[in-house]
Write an enzyme that holds these catalytic residues in place. Structure first.
Site, PDB file in Angstrom:
ATOM      1  N   LYS A  73       0.811  -1.229   0.000  1.00 47.58           N
ATOM      2  CA  LYS A  73       0.000   0.000   0.000  1.00 47.58           C
ATOM      3  C   LYS A  73       0.841   1.273   0.000  1.00 47.58           C
ATOM      4  O   LYS A  73       0.419   2.295  -0.544  1.00 47.58           O
ATOM      5  CB  LYS A  73      -0.942   0.019   1.207  1.00 47.58           C
ATOM      6  CG  LYS A  73      -2.093  -0.977   1.099  1.00 47.58           C
ATOM      7  CD  LYS A  73      -3.068  -0.774   2.229  1.00 47.58           C
ATOM      8  CE  LYS A  73      -4.148  -1.831   2.197  1.00 47.58           C
ATOM      9  NZ  LYS A  73      -5.219  -1.575   3.179  1.00 47.58           N
ATOM     10  N   TYR A 225     -10.165  -9.064  10.799  1.00 44.49           N
ATOM     11  CA  TYR A 225     -11.313  -9.972  10.770  1.00 44.49           C
ATOM     12  C   TYR A 225     -10.807 -11.393  10.627  1.00 44.49           C
ATOM     13  O   TYR A 225      -9.690 -11.627  10.155  1.00 44.49           O
ATOM     14  CB  TYR A 225     -12.267  -9.616   9.623  1.00 44.49           C
ATOM     15  CG  TYR A 225     -11.553  -9.400   8.309  1.00 44.49           C
ATOM     16  CD1 TYR A 225     -11.286 -10.465   7.464  1.00 44.49           C
ATOM     17  CD2 TYR A 225     -11.101  -8.137   7.933  1.00 44.49           C
ATOM     18  CE1 TYR A 225     -10.611 -10.278   6.271  1.00 44.49           C
ATOM     19  CE2 TYR A 225     -10.428  -7.933   6.747  1.00 44.49           C
ATOM     20  CZ  TYR A 225     -10.188  -9.010   5.928  1.00 44.49           C
ATOM     21  OH  TYR A 225      -9.512  -8.823   4.757  1.00 44.49           O
TER      22      TYR A 225
END
Ligand code: ATR
Length: 288
Positions: A73, A225
């Site tokens: 990123k 998650y």
């Protein structure tokens, strides 16, 4: 006569290393079917060494857009010809979009994804509320501007390494009331919302945050998650928090925002969240 489907199918994908575990092809597959968009979406595993070259090749060969995930990123910022304001704020890119003039736009939809999940899906109010963000890395930086835009009473950034939190708070000080502290300096009692933006879950750890920050009505939100409750969610539930959430909704919402950037159509996210629930991927939601 219509051209063959292969000629008209725009190519998209997600780049990471590793990337095989990514849910993005599943999510974008549902989005494209739901909106009737002719597109493919594939996984691309590029190492950090080959990332720039292979991402450029993807676009040279007709690719239209990419999602960028770990660990690329930040490297993606330099590859983009231009950045959106939100990508510049985040200093990270999770979405590349090919523009008509052949240049590559770098965008970041993570912050919007988090805010959409919090506000639209979960009905959580940010304005005038006290928010604690745990972690001062890229994940935290990416969500600060959109959260501050909703005028919380204050945001406290707490980090294991306090200097990083102080520095990050300074970077965003013009956008609202925020403080950067170490875990031991967290003060002022309980928070309305606590967001875990650390990578501690990846190693099964829980950040050493004092228990006094959690009240029963505090919402605890893990940007991470998993198939079962994350360590942070388990920590929050153990402290009596009645609403501890994993970041599945953020995952789906950031994908929807990328899809909108690419296709100009906003897909509805409910069918994807339902599909994930049907696969029993949201065990913590049954605890709500
Ligand atoms: P990312 O881009 O995913 O945010 P990063 O820039 O490496 O990754 O930041 C990771 C964050 O998780 C940091 O805030 C880090 O704390 P430090 O700055 O003190 O390193 C935090 N972190 C990682 N493991 C942790 C742990 N076991 N306990 C507490 N914080 C942790």
């Amino acid at each position: 006569m219509n051209a063959p489907a292969a000629d008209t199918t725009d190519q998209y994908g997600v780049v990471g290393h590793p990337v095989a575990h990514s849910w993005s092809p599943f999510i974008h597959g549902i989005f494209s079917r739901e909106t009737g968009q002719a597109m493919t979406y594939r996984l691309y595993d590029f190492t950090p060494e080959e990332f720039h070259q292979k991402a450029r090749e993807f676009f040279k060969q007709g690719g239209r857009g990419l999602n960028i995930t770990l660990p690329h990123k930040i490297a993606a910022v330099d590859l983009a010809d231009d950045l959106t304001a939100r990508a510049a704020h985040a200093a990270a890119v999770n979405t590349f979009a090919l523009r008509n003039d052949g240049t590559i736009l770098g965008d970041n939809t993570d912050g919007t994804g988090l805010v959409r999940d919090l506000c639209d899906n979960q009905g959580i109010v940010i304005t005038h509320r006290r928010i604690l963000i745990i972690g001062a890395g890229g994940a935290s930086r990416g969500v600060l501007a959109p959260l501050l835009a909703l005028s919380p009473a204050e945001i406290v950034i707490a980090n294991r390494t306090s200097e990083r939190a102080e520095q990050l708070a300074k970077t965003f000080e013009k956008l609202g009331t925020l403080h950067g502290v170490g875990f031991r300096q967290i003060s002022g009692g309980t928070f309305d919302l606590i967001i875990n933006a650390t990578s501690a879950s990846l190693s099964g750890d829980i950040p050493a945050v004092p228990a006094g920050v959690v009240a029963p009505e505090t919402v605890c939100y893990d940007m991470a998650y998993g198939k079962t409750d994350t360590p942070f969610v388990r920590w929050a539930l153990k402290l009596g928090c009645t609403r501890a959430l994993q970041g599945w909704g953020m995952l789906v919402e950031q994908a929807a925002e990328s899809f909108r950037v690419w296709r100009g159509v906003r897909p509805s996210t409910a069918p994807v969240l339902t599909a994930l629930k049907e696969r029993a991927l949201l065990p913590s939601m049954t605890a709500q």
